[in-house]
Write an enzyme that holds these catalytic residues in place. Structure first.
Site, PDB file in Angstrom:
ATOM      1  N   ASP A  59       2.855 -43.268 -37.011  1.00 25.57           N
ATOM      2  CA  ASP A  59       2.557 -42.227 -36.040  1.00 25.57           C
ATOM      3  C   ASP A  59       3.628 -42.166 -34.939  1.00 25.57           C
ATOM      4  O   ASP A  59       4.012 -43.190 -34.387  1.00 25.57           O
ATOM      5  CB  ASP A  59       1.184 -42.573 -35.440  1.00 25.57           C
ATOM      6  N   HIS A  60       4.075 -40.964 -34.621  1.00 21.51           N
ATOM      7  CA  HIS A  60       5.044 -40.736 -33.534  1.00 21.51           C
ATOM      8  C   HIS A  60       6.258 -41.662 -33.598  1.00 21.51           C
ATOM      9  O   HIS A  60       6.576 -42.333 -32.612  1.00 21.51           O
ATOM     10  CB  HIS A  60       4.380 -40.874 -32.162  1.00 21.51           C
ATOM     11  N   ASP A  68       8.870 -37.814 -34.732  1.00 19.94           N
ATOM     12  CA  ASP A  68       8.562 -37.036 -33.529  1.00 19.94           C
ATOM     13  C   ASP A  68       9.767 -37.012 -32.593  1.00 19.94           C
ATOM     14  O   ASP A  68       9.947 -37.891 -31.760  1.00 19.94           O
ATOM     15  CB  ASP A  68       7.335 -37.648 -32.826  1.00 19.94           C
ATOM     16  N   GLY A 106      -4.767 -38.712 -25.015  1.00 20.45           N
ATOM     17  CA  GLY A 106      -5.667 -39.407 -24.098  1.00 20.45           C
ATOM     18  C   GLY A 106      -6.767 -38.510 -23.573  1.00 20.45           C
ATOM     19  O   GLY A 106      -6.907 -37.354 -23.992  1.00 20.45           O
ATOM     20  N   GLY A 154      -3.932 -35.724 -30.259  1.00 22.22           N
ATOM     21  CA  GLY A 154      -4.708 -35.808 -29.022  1.00 22.22           C
ATOM     22  C   GLY A 154      -6.142 -35.345 -29.208  1.00 22.22           C
ATOM     23  O   GLY A 154      -6.714 -34.684 -28.340  1.00 22.22           O
ATOM     24  N   GLY A 155      -6.735 -35.705 -30.326  1.00 20.26           N
ATOM     25  CA  GLY A 155      -8.095 -35.245 -30.643  1.00 20.26           C
ATOM     26  C   GLY A 155      -9.179 -35.821 -29.732  1.00 20.26           C
ATOM     27  O   GLY A 155     -10.271 -35.251 -29.637  1.00 20.26           O
ATOM     28  N   ASN A 203      -7.192 -41.413 -31.344  1.00 15.84           N
ATOM     29  CA  ASN A 203      -6.845 -42.784 -30.972  1.00 15.84           C
ATOM     30  C   ASN A 203      -7.684 -43.274 -29.788  1.00 15.84           C
ATOM     31  O   ASN A 203      -8.449 -44.234 -29.909  1.00 15.84           O
ATOM     32  CB  ASN A 203      -5.344 -42.894 -30.649  1.00 15.84           C
TER      33      ASN A 203
HETATM   34  O1  G3H Z   1      -1.189 -39.622 -32.618  1.00 16.97           O
HETATM   35  C1  G3H Z   1      -2.245 -40.020 -32.090  1.00 16.97           C
HETATM   36  C2  G3H Z   1      -3.145 -39.079 -31.482  1.00 16.97           C
HETATM   37  O2  G3H Z   1      -2.558 -37.897 -31.184  1.00 16.97           O
HETATM   38  C3  G3H Z   1      -4.178 -39.626 -30.594  1.00 16.97           C
HETATM   39  O3  G3H Z   1      -4.514 -38.894 -29.446  1.00 16.97           O
HETATM   40  O4  G3H Z   1      -5.463 -40.704 -28.074  1.00 16.97           O
HETATM   41  O5  G3H Z   1      -5.857 -38.324 -27.513  1.00 16.97           O
HETATM   42  O6  G3H Z   1      -6.924 -39.345 -29.508  1.00 16.97           O
HETATM   43  P1  G3H Z   1      -5.764 -39.346 -28.583  1.00 16.97           P
HETATM   44 ZN    ZN Z   2      -0.364 -38.071 -31.370  1.00 16.45          ZN
END
Ligand code: G3H
Ligand code: ZN
Length: 288
Positions: free
Chosen positions: A80-81, A102, A183, A213-214, A236
């Site tokens: 991820d990223h 990313d 977050g 960013g769910g 996350n």
């Molecule tokens: O790549 C990870 C996510 O975009 C997590 O975002 O921490 O807002 O759920 P979050």
């Molecule tokens: Zn992310």
């Protein structure tokens, strides 16, 4: 196991989303795997650069492979990223099932150049792997933030640029900025659903639309985002919070306990419940 591109294309056609969940230890991974197994959902497991340092690249690959074999589930490990070409290549070489490069902090031209370099490198060795690129400015980080995070209109992804980026790089997952942040901030997020719809329309059908960013996005907006074309959602912070809060409680309730595996079951259960809640929200239950 079907490949990730095929599963994501199916999700897109049927209007559901594949959940992407971040981990930094075995307990979180086990909890997510148990939720996916119980609900028969294909999933992605993500490790950011920091999470990869904590777990180890080879260790992450071995752990996920062990669950793939034991549970017989479509689960895909994603770096991820990855913020540099080198780190994206390194994770792929270590055996990750997917790639996320990313370079969204760079100019469009530099982002295209670096992303394409990763695509060419990976495809030369494996033409089926799903590769994600990112365009747009996503504020925040995966934690609870006490302040209000304001999103500026120039942060958001423009659909014409998204089309150019996808066409010139050859990625199969596109991550953009549509009002989402990393977050949970003091203010409620407001997704730009029209923008998601416009980007979905302009991109080739076989390219997935990813929502980062769910965490902290109200369920109603998540459902609207999926209806507008999102087929992959990253979570996350909510997992981190569920884990840490349950762990703190468990430590406080058992001050004399010194056996780690007697302290962690509550934290595993809390993460499992959180992931089950998300898999139901993403409508990805019984898709295996
Ligand atoms: O790549 C990870 C996510 O975009 C997590 O975002 O921490 O807002 O759920 P979050
Ligand atoms: Zn992310």
């Amino acid at each position: 196991m079907n490949n990730l591109n095929e599963i994501l294309e199916k999700a897109s056609k049927e209007h559901w989303a594949v959940g992407h969940f971040n981990v930094s230890n075995l307990e979180q991974l086990r909890a997510i795997m148990e939720a996916a197994k119980e609900l028969k959902a294909p999933i992605m497991i993500g490790l950011s650069e920091g999470e990869r340092k904590a777990v180890g690249l080879k260790q992450a690959v071995a752990l996920v492979k062990a669950f793939q074999e034991e549970y017989g589930l479509p689960v895909f490990l994603n770096p991820d990223h990855s913020k540099s070409v080198e780190l994206a290549k390194q994770a792929f070489d270590a055996g990750f099932d997917s790639v996320h490069i990313d370079l969204s902090k760079l100019s469009l031209a530099e982002n295209i150049k670096g992303t394409k370099e990763v695509v060419d490198y990976v495809r030369a060795k494996n033409s089926e792997i799903s590769i994600e690129g990112e365009l747009g400015y996503l504020r925040g980080e995966s934690k609870i933030q006490r302040e209000i995070i304001e999103i500026k209109s120039e942060d958001l992804t423009k659909s014409e640029e998204a089309a150019e980026f996808v066409q010139k790089t050859g990625i199969t997952r596109f991550a953009g900025a549509y009002g989402n942040i990393h977050g949970i901030a003091a203010n409620e997020p407001k997704l730009d659903i029209e923008r998601i719809r416009a980007i979905r329309k302009i991109l080739p059908e076989n390219v997935s639309l990813v929502l980062h960013g769910g965490s902290g996005i109200p369920d109603k907006q998540i459902k609207e985002a999926i209806a507008a074309g999102i087929n992959n959602i990253h979570i996350n912070t909510e997992i981190r919070v569920a884990y840490i809060e349950a762990l703190r409680k468990s430590l406080a309730e058992n001050p004399d306990e010194t056996v780690p595996y007697k302290i962690t079951p509550q934290a595993i259960e809390a993460v499992k419940q959180k992931v089950e809640e998300k898999l139901k929200l993403f409508n990805s239950v019984n898709r295996v």
